[in-house]
Scaffold this motif. Sequence first.
Motif, short mmCIF file in Angstrom:
data_model
loop_
_atom_site.label_atom_id
_atom_site.label_comp_id
_atom_site.label_asym_id
_atom_site.label_seq_id
_atom_site.Cartn_x
_atom_site.Cartn_y
_atom_site.Cartn_z
N THR A 8 -4.89 -17.66 -9.19
CA THR A 8 -5.10 -18.03 -10.59
C THR A 8 -4.91 -19.54 -10.73
N LEU A 47 1.05 -30.81 -13.14
CA LEU A 47 1.17 -31.72 -14.30
C LEU A 47 2.56 -32.35 -14.37
N SER A 48 2.56 -33.67 -14.57
CA SER A 48 3.82 -34.36 -14.87
C SER A 48 3.47 -35.70 -15.50
N GLN A 108 -4.51 -21.60 -13.58
CA GLN A 108 -3.62 -22.27 -14.54
C GLN A 108 -2.22 -22.56 -13.98
N PRO A 109 -1.58 -21.61 -13.28
CA PRO A 109 -0.25 -21.92 -12.72
C PRO A 109 -0.29 -23.10 -11.74
N CYS A 110 -1.42 -23.26 -11.04
CA CYS A 110 -1.55 -24.38 -10.10
C CYS A 110 -1.60 -25.70 -10.86
N ILE A 111 -2.31 -25.71 -11.97
CA ILE A 111 -2.39 -26.92 -12.80
C ILE A 111 -1.02 -27.22 -13.40
N ASP A 112 -0.37 -26.18 -13.90
CA ASP A 112 0.96 -26.37 -14.51
C ASP A 112 1.93 -26.98 -13.49
N TRP A 113 1.82 -26.53 -12.23
CA TRP A 113 2.69 -27.05 -11.17
C TRP A 113 2.44 -28.53 -10.95
#
Lengths: 76, 138
Positions: free
Chosen positions: B12, B21-22, B14-19
Amino acid sequence: MKVLAFGIVKEIMGGASVAVDANISVAALQASLEQQYPRLKQLSAFMIAVNGEYAGPDVIVKPGDEVAIIPPVSGG
Amino acid sequence: MTDIKISATALTVQPCIDWALSAKSGGIDIFIGTVRDMTKGKKVVRLEFEAYESMAVSEMKKIANEAMAKWPVHKILIHHRTGVLVPGDIAVIIVVAAAHRDAAFDACRYAIDTLKKTVPIWKKEVFEDGEEWVAARP
């Protein structure tokens, strides 16, 4: 010792591993495998990995090593 | 920071993007490789991915570490599927976070191009009238 097989090599050998002699070079192992399984010669190439690393032709395969036949990769 | 994974279940995005983002990373580059429905004019029914998992993970870690050494990037994520995939399914996700976009684009391209050359993962294409291990024969 046992050699692991993946992908098309697994189909050529008819199983996920095959028994081979230890204490020979990677080049000798490749030649011996080609002799035992002539269909390996139809591949573009195949590499040997020893303990999870691609191994050059002069590396000696020892008992206890994890040895794998790596046909042309196609991930991605 | 790296996040490397071989997964037998659906990837999936989205979780990869969330990881990734900073606040310090102004450029996030994402490559998603999916299963195409046609190869050389033939309809693809499914792809079967197989990995030499322990070595695949170590080769993917090498790629991430090399990319971190070559470009000023903060984070690299590489997730790859195994098992049976149908057209439209995600086979690979690569996410690179960097301060600026050039490094993110360059490192992301390097990661997918190198993965295709060195990581011990194989795919068999299954068509309506046959099957073939990709790249196996000349």
